[in-house]
Enzyme design. Structure first.
Site, PDB file in Angstrom:
ATOM      1  N   LYS A 190      15.311  -9.265  -7.801  1.00  0.00           N
ATOM      2  CA  LYS A 190      16.427 -10.223  -7.953  1.00  0.00           C
ATOM      3  C   LYS A 190      17.635  -9.806  -7.128  1.00  0.00           C
ATOM      4  CE  LYS A 190      15.036 -11.070 -12.753  1.00  0.00           C
ATOM      5  NZ  LYS A 190      15.443 -10.919 -14.157  1.00  0.00           N
ATOM      6  N   ARG A 192      -0.928   9.861  -7.118  1.00  0.00           N
ATOM      7  CA  ARG A 192      -0.821  11.210  -7.654  1.00  0.00           C
ATOM      8  C   ARG A 192       0.550  11.553  -8.216  1.00  0.00           C
ATOM      9  NH1 ARG A 192      -4.953  11.098  -4.701  1.00  0.00           N
ATOM     10  NH2 ARG A 192      -3.592   9.830  -3.438  1.00  0.00           N
ATOM     11  N   THR A 193       1.596  11.336  -7.415  1.00  0.00           N
ATOM     12  CA  THR A 193       2.903  11.839  -7.835  1.00  0.00           C
ATOM     13  C   THR A 193       3.360  11.172  -9.131  1.00  0.00           C
ATOM     14  OG1 THR A 193       3.404  12.279  -5.530  1.00  0.00           O
ATOM     15  CG2 THR A 193       5.259  12.311  -7.053  1.00  0.00           C
TER      16      THR A 193
HETATM   17  C1  NCD Z   1       2.170  12.232   0.132  1.00  0.00           C
HETATM   18  C2  NCD Z   1       3.456  11.445   0.185  1.00  0.00           C
HETATM   19  O1  NCD Z   1       3.644  10.473  -0.554  1.00  0.00           O
HETATM   20  O2  NCD Z   1       4.304  11.854   0.958  1.00  0.00           O
HETATM   21  N1  NCD Z   1       1.404  11.984  -0.984  1.00  0.00           N
HETATM   22  C3  NCD Z   1       1.690  12.643  -2.161  1.00  0.00           C
HETATM   23  O3  NCD Z   1       2.769  12.520  -2.703  1.00  0.00           O
HETATM   24  N2  NCD Z   1       0.767  13.451  -2.654  1.00  0.00           N
HETATM   25  C4  NCD Z   1       1.411  12.199   1.390  1.00  0.00           C
HETATM   26  C5  NCD Z   1       1.078  10.887   2.040  1.00  0.00           C
HETATM   27  O4  NCD Z   1       1.456   9.815   1.597  1.00  0.00           O
HETATM   28  O5  NCD Z   1       0.390  10.959   3.058  1.00  0.00           O
END
Ligand code: NCD
Length: 286
Positions: free
Chosen positions: A78, A49-50
Site C-alpha cells: 500500500k 534458510r535464513t
Molecule cells: C545467501 C543470501 O541470501 O545472501 N543465502 C543465504 O542466506 N543462505 C546466498 C544466496 O542467495 O546466494
C-alpha cells in the site's frame, strides 16, 4: 544503546568465540531462555534458510516469531515506507530480523527502531548472521581455530554478500590467505586482503585449499554466468579440506558430491540454528 547487528564490523572476535563455544555446548537443544520474547521476521527478498533458521532458533529457545516473509501481503504494497513498517513492528516485538533488496536498508531501519535490528542480508551489502555460522563451521572443523588457512572463494564475488561479510571476518584472524576465483565481470569489488590472489581458473588454486567457499551467480542482481564444478575438481581438494556453500545451490556443486565428508553445506544449515539461538539470547536478553 540498542545492540543492532548490521555488519560484521559489529562483531568483536571475543564475542564471536564466546558465541561459538556456547553454540557448541548447546548444540541446538531446546530450552526456555527466550520465553516471552518475540521477534519479527521481516523479509523483502526471498529466503528459505535464513528466515526458517531464525524461526526454528527462536522456537527452540521458547520464543515466538511474527513471520512477515512476503511483504507483498503486508502494507508495503500500500506504499508504506520501510521506516514506518519498522516503527510499527517495533511496537509489537523485541527484535526485528530484516532482509531487504537495498544495500544500507538495515542501517536505515536501525535509525528509527526502538528494538534491535538484525541484518539478514541487505542487497549486495552484508549478511553478518551467515558469517557467524560460516565462521562456526570453520572453527568447528579446524579444532577451534580459524587461523593460517587458505580460503578459496568461487562464483559471483561481486554481488555475493556472504562472501563480502566472510572475507571481512577471516581477514581479522592471523595467517589466512585468500584466492578469489571468478570471471572478470564478477570479480570481488572490495578492498583485497593483503594475502590475496585473483584468477579465473580454479584449477590453479585447488591444491592446498583448506576451505572452498562456493557461491551462486546472483542473477537477480544482473549477473550472467553459469558454472559447475566437476567431481574431478572437487575430488582433487586435499582430504582435510572443507567445501562450503551458503545455499541455495543451482548448478555449482554436483549432488553426487553431497556424500563426500568434505561437503559441509548441510552442516552449515544445522549450525545456523545452533548459532542463531545463542545470538538471539545475546541480542534479546541484553
Ligand atoms: C545467501 C543470501 O541470501 O545472501 N543465502 C543465504 O542466506 N543462505 C546466498 C544466496 O542467495 O546466494
Amino acid at each position: 544503546m540498542i545492540p543492532h547487528l548490521l555488519s560484521v564490523d559489529d562483531l568483536k572476535e571475543d564475542f564471536l568465540i564466546d558465541l561459538w563455544d556456547e553454540a557448541l555446548k548447546n548444540k541446538g537443544k531446546n530450552n526456555k531462555n527466550l520465553k516471552n520474547k518475540i521477534i519479527t521476521n521481516l523479509f523483502y527478498e526471498p529466503s528459505t534458510r535464513t528466515s526458517s533458521s531464525f524461526y526454528s532458533a527462536m522456537i527452540r529457545s521458547g520464543g515466538t516469531v511474527i513471520p512477515i516473509n512476503n511483504v507483498k501481503f503486508s502494507s508495503v504494497t500500500k506504499g508504506e515506507s520501510l521506516e514506518d513498517t519498522i516503527r510499527t513492528m517495533a511496537c509489537m516485538c523485541d527484535g526485528i530480523v530484516l532482509r531487504h533488496d537495498q544495500i544500507g536498508a538495515a542501517k536505515k531501519a536501525s535509525a528509527v527502531s526502538s528494538v534491535p535490528i538484525i541484518n539478514a542480508g541487505d542487497g549486495n551489502g552484508e549478511h553478518p548472521t551467515q558469517t557467524i555460522l560460516d565462521g562456526f563451521t570453520i572453527y568447528n572443523h579446524f579444532n577451534k581455530s580459524i587461523n593460517n588457512l587458505k580460503i578459496t572463494m568461487v562464483g559471483d564475488l561481486k554481488n555475493g554478500r556472504t562472501v563480502k561479510s566472510l572475507v571481512k571476518l577471516l581477514n581479522r584472524f592471523s595467517g589466512n590467505s585468500f584466492c578469489f576465483v571468478s570471471p572478470e565481470e564478477l570479480k570481488f569489488n572490495e578492498k583485497l586482503p593483503i594475502n590475496s590472489y585473483e584468477t579465473a581458473d580454479i584449477n590453479e588454486v585447488l591444491n592446498g585449499t583448506n576451505v572452498l567457499y562456493v557461491t551462486r551467480v546472483q542473477k537477480e542482481r544482473g549477473s550472467i554466468y553459469d558454472y559447475e564444478l566437476s567431481m574431478e575438481q572437487l575430488n582433487s581438494l586435499p582430504k582435510d579440506a572443507i567445501v562450503m556453500h551458503p545455499f541455495p545451490r543451482v548448478t555449482e556443486i554436483p549432488v553426487s558430491f553431497d556424500s563426500d565428508p568434505r561437503a559441509k553445506y548441510f552442516d552449515q544449515i544445522k549450525f545456523g540454528i545452533w548459532c542463531r539461538q545463542i545470538l538471539l539470547e545475546k541480542v534479546l536478553l541484553k
